[in-house]
Design a protein around this motif. Structure first.
Motif, PDB file in Angstrom:
ATOM      1  N   GLN A  63      43.106  51.328  48.386  1.00  0.00           N
ATOM      2  CA  GLN A  63      42.941  51.816  47.175  1.00  0.00           C
ATOM      3  C   GLN A  63      42.843  50.739  45.991  1.00  0.00           C
ATOM      4  OE1 GLN A  63      46.066  54.519  47.304  1.00  0.00           O
ATOM      5  NE2 GLN A  63      44.683  56.608  47.217  1.00  0.00           N
ATOM      6  N   ASP A  64      43.245  49.325  46.229  1.00  0.00           N
ATOM      7  CA  ASP A  64      43.627  48.419  45.040  1.00  0.00           C
ATOM      8  C   ASP A  64      41.300  47.083  46.081  1.00  0.00           C
ATOM      9  OD1 ASP A  64      44.402  46.892  43.322  1.00  0.00           O
ATOM     10  OD2 ASP A  64      45.053  45.652  44.577  1.00  0.00           O
ATOM     11  N   ASP A  65      40.764  48.407  45.914  1.00  0.00           N
ATOM     12  CA  ASP A  65      39.510  47.804  46.269  1.00  0.00           C
ATOM     13  C   ASP A  65      39.173  47.203  44.587  1.00  0.00           C
ATOM     14  OD1 ASP A  65      36.747  46.960  46.742  1.00  0.00           O
ATOM     15  OD2 ASP A  65      37.116  48.376  47.805  1.00  0.00           O
ATOM     16  N   MET A 102      37.605  38.574  42.522  1.00  0.00           N
ATOM     17  CA  MET A 102      38.392  39.310  43.357  1.00  0.00           C
ATOM     18  C   MET A 102      38.701  40.270  44.034  1.00  0.00           C
ATOM     19  SD  MET A 102      41.218  40.911  39.946  1.00  0.00           S
ATOM     20  CE  MET A 102      41.307  39.520  39.484  1.00  0.00           C
ATOM     21  N   TRP A 103      38.554  40.435  45.413  1.00  0.00           N
ATOM     22  CA  TRP A 103      38.595  41.848  45.703  1.00  0.00           C
ATOM     23  C   TRP A 103      39.532  42.617  45.895  1.00  0.00           C
ATOM     24  CZ3 TRP A 103      33.817  41.541  47.218  1.00  0.00           C
ATOM     25  CH2 TRP A 103      33.259  39.903  47.438  1.00  0.00           C
ATOM     26  N   GLY A 104      40.730  42.474  46.152  1.00  0.00           N
ATOM     27  CA  GLY A 104      41.823  43.075  45.621  1.00  0.00           C
ATOM     28  C   GLY A 104      42.821  43.394  46.810  1.00  0.00           C
ATOM     29  N   GLY A 105      43.561  44.004  46.586  1.00  0.00           N
ATOM     30  CA  GLY A 105      44.958  44.139  47.914  1.00  0.00           C
ATOM     31  C   GLY A 105      46.530  43.156  47.593  1.00  0.00           C
ATOM     32  N   GLU A 106      46.526  43.014  48.828  1.00  0.00           N
ATOM     33  CA  GLU A 106      48.110  42.699  48.035  1.00  0.00           C
ATOM     34  C   GLU A 106      49.133  42.098  49.889  1.00  0.00           C
ATOM     35  OE1 GLU A 106      52.422  42.683  49.326  1.00  0.00           O
ATOM     36  OE2 GLU A 106      51.603  44.284  49.540  1.00  0.00           O
ATOM     37  N   PRO A 107      49.036  41.006  50.222  1.00  0.00           N
ATOM     38  CA  PRO A 107      48.919  40.945  51.233  1.00  0.00           C
ATOM     39  C   PRO A 107      49.665  41.711  52.807  1.00  0.00           C
ATOM     40  CG  PRO A 107      49.050  38.854  49.515  1.00  0.00           C
ATOM     41  CD  PRO A 107      49.353  40.294  49.650  1.00  0.00           C
ATOM     42  N   MET A 118      42.886  43.688  40.907  1.00  0.00           N
ATOM     43  CA  MET A 118      44.335  43.298  41.828  1.00  0.00           C
ATOM     44  C   MET A 118      45.564  43.154  40.771  1.00  0.00           C
ATOM     45  SD  MET A 118      45.477  39.112  43.365  1.00  0.00           S
ATOM     46  CE  MET A 118      44.052  39.978  44.961  1.00  0.00           C
ATOM     47  N   GLY A 119      46.217  43.200  41.654  1.00  0.00           N
ATOM     48  CA  GLY A 119      48.205  43.295  40.760  1.00  0.00           C
ATOM     49  C   GLY A 119      48.019  42.254  40.085  1.00  0.00           C
TER      50      GLY A 119
END
Ligand code: DCC
Length: 471
Positions: free
Chosen positions: A374-376, A433-438, A1-2
């Motif tokens: 793509q942010d998995d 962390m699972w990643g992703g932007e809400p 995650m960013g």
């Protein structure tokens, strides 16, 4: 995650704490239908002489995967208000989101037309922001629906002003977010070894059939199967471990169990043949790829952030054994909060002995759809899908459909499940962390759900599906 996504979530959590005191605030209120009106404050503190009312569309109840219209009427011209949405899950854990708004000149606030101002859980024109931005107060908690026969109850509070603390309560209303559409039948299945629940749409079947396999974690999760059945499919939510008399853990995945489930569906008089669909998320994704590769009667397989290598447990089918992809815990990066990033923990299934874990999906006789965030950060879903696609084509098979969503993380769920940024990993034993932007993640969920439904309609029914954008 960013880092940006982490700081957005941290900010949401921090600001949601500011609102805690208001939630338990007692106060006399009167119920008018689904609208709870709170008596007005003394005139000196009043910004408007009119009583504010909340209008939901649909008015009292909607399906969880459908958008919900929210408007407030009776505010003062350009009155500044804060809208707060809250929902308690079945464990009693609270999820909250809030956003700052300014009413129009006529005192109306319609979230479909009015952008949220900076300072809340989100900003900009986000008609469904109060749904997708819900965040748990308890760290590492996810919104999970265990009993699909009861709805979630969403509460909306309209609070005066944009202060850091909660303003005066102007209006309050509740709305039910349901899972079972009227007429959908929920049938517990205990046939042979199968532990599952079958959802049957209303009306006379037979219906196109789908088996839904969730990710690692055990139990029997029904909510996705139930929501999919609402659109005309007979869907079997299938448990595979840690449920009733099934194995307690996932040391080994035995495909004969899943074959029994496929045969159960194919022989069911409410399931339209000649083949069925499979829907798998995460670990459920590679189970579905294995089912499609080795079992008969599969027509279409949709994989959501899955793997084309066998992961986490040995897979057995008759005399075939596929070992799990190797991994190395030293490649887990743990941040200051104790959250692990496991994206690099798994080995490459194209190299050395790990090639044995690559599922021979070229044996499959079905169509594939790969949905990829793509942010998995659980694993490299895009890499897996691309390698699966290459292997299918190298063997003269049809190119699979591959849909990639930038900004979407691992936990791609049906629409409006709020993104879970980090929670306990069932196989790793630490929060990851699972990643992703809400926002991007939520949009991906809405689109992916339509794509999955359309894919099954195309391949199991031969009919076009409804295409209206439901965001
Ligand atoms: C080397 C590296 C390799 C890296 C290797 C990487 C390989 C990855 C391969 C797998 C990838 C995946 O599948 S990722 C996961 C995707 N999984 C899913 O989508 C399935 C999700 N299912 C679940 O999480 C579970 O089935 C639950 C939570 C619904 C279980 O519910 P249950 O059966 O009623 O169990 P229950 O007793 O209530 O709770 C069991 C535990 O879950 C917790 N729990 C319960 N509810 C929740 C909740 N809402 N949010 C958070 N946590 C919850 C409880 O605190 C408890 O933790 P405790 O007290 O026991 O601590």
């Amino acid at each position: 995650m960013g880092r940006r996504a982490m700081s957005v979530l941290a900010a949401c959590r921090q600001s949601s704490r500011c609102w805690q005191s208001c939630l338990s605030r007692p106060g006399p209120a009167r119920q008018h239908g689904n609208i709870l009106r709170v008596p007005e404050a003394p005139a000196a503190r009043r910004l408007s002489s009119m009583a504010a009312t909340i209008r939901f569309s649909p008015s009292t109840r909607s399906l969880f995967d459908e958008p919900l219209g929210i408007a407030v009427q009776g505010l003062g011209p350009r009155q500044q208000v804060t809208l707060r949405a809250s929902l308690r899950d079945e464990a009693g854990e609270l999820f909250e989101a809030h956003a700052r708004y300014q009413a129009a000149d006529d005192g109306e606030l319609d979230l479909a037309r009015c952008p949220a101002l900076p300072g809340g859980s989100f900003s900009g024109l986000e008609p469904t922001g109060l749904l997708w931005a819900l965040q748990p107060r308890k760290a590492f908690w996810r919104l999970v629906k265990k009993d699909v026969t009861t709805p979630f109850r969403l509460q909306l509070d309209v609070l005066d002003g944009h202060g850091d603390g909660p303003g005066r309560l102007l209006a309050q209303a509740q709305h039910e977010r349901a899972f079972l559409r009227d007429g959908v039948r929920r049938v517990p299945v205990r046939e042979g070894r199968i532990r599952a629940t079958l959802f049957l749409p209303p009306g006379n079947g037979p219906f196109p059939g789908v088996i839904d396999v969730h990710g690692a974690g055990g139990g029997l999760l029904e909510y996705r199967a139930c929501l999919l059945a609402n659109y005309g499919f007979a869907v079997l939510a299938l448990a595979y471990y840690s449920y009733e008399d099934l194995p307690k853990d996932m040391k080994e995945v035995n495909l004969e169990y899943f074959e029994e489930a496929v045969n159960f569906m194919l022989q069911h008089n409410q399931v339209k043949g000649p083949g069925i669909g499979l829907l798998g998320f995460s670990k459920g994704g590679d189970i579905c790829v294995s089912m499609a590769s080795f079992l008969k009667g599969i027509t279409a397989t949709a994989v959501v952030n899955g793997s084309v290598a066998n992961v986490g447990a040995v897979l057995r089918y008759k005399d075939i054994t596929i070992p799990p992809l190797g991994s190395n815990r030293k490649r887990i990066r743990v941040n200051k909060s104790g959250i692990g990033d496991i994206i690099d923990a798994l080995n490459n299934p194209l190299e050395g002995p790990d090639r044995q874990s690559f599922i021979p999906l070229e044996k499959a006789e079905c169509r594939f759809l790969f949905i990829v965030g793509q942010d998995d950060h659980n694993w490299k879903s895009e890499f897996f899908a691309v390698e699966g696609s290459k292997r299918l084509q190298a063997h003269g098979k049809e190119k699979p459909e591959l849909i990639c969503y930038p900004g979407a993380g691992h936990y791609i769920q049906p629409p409006f499940f709020p993104m879970c940024s980090a929670s306990m990993h069932p196989l790793v034993g630490m929060p990851v962390m699972w990643g992703g932007e809400p926002k991007a993640h939520c949009e991906a969920q809405v689109d992916a759900w339509q794509q999955i439904e359309a894919f099954f309609h195309r391949h199991l029914k031969g009919e076009p599906s409804r295409t209206a954008n439901r965001l």
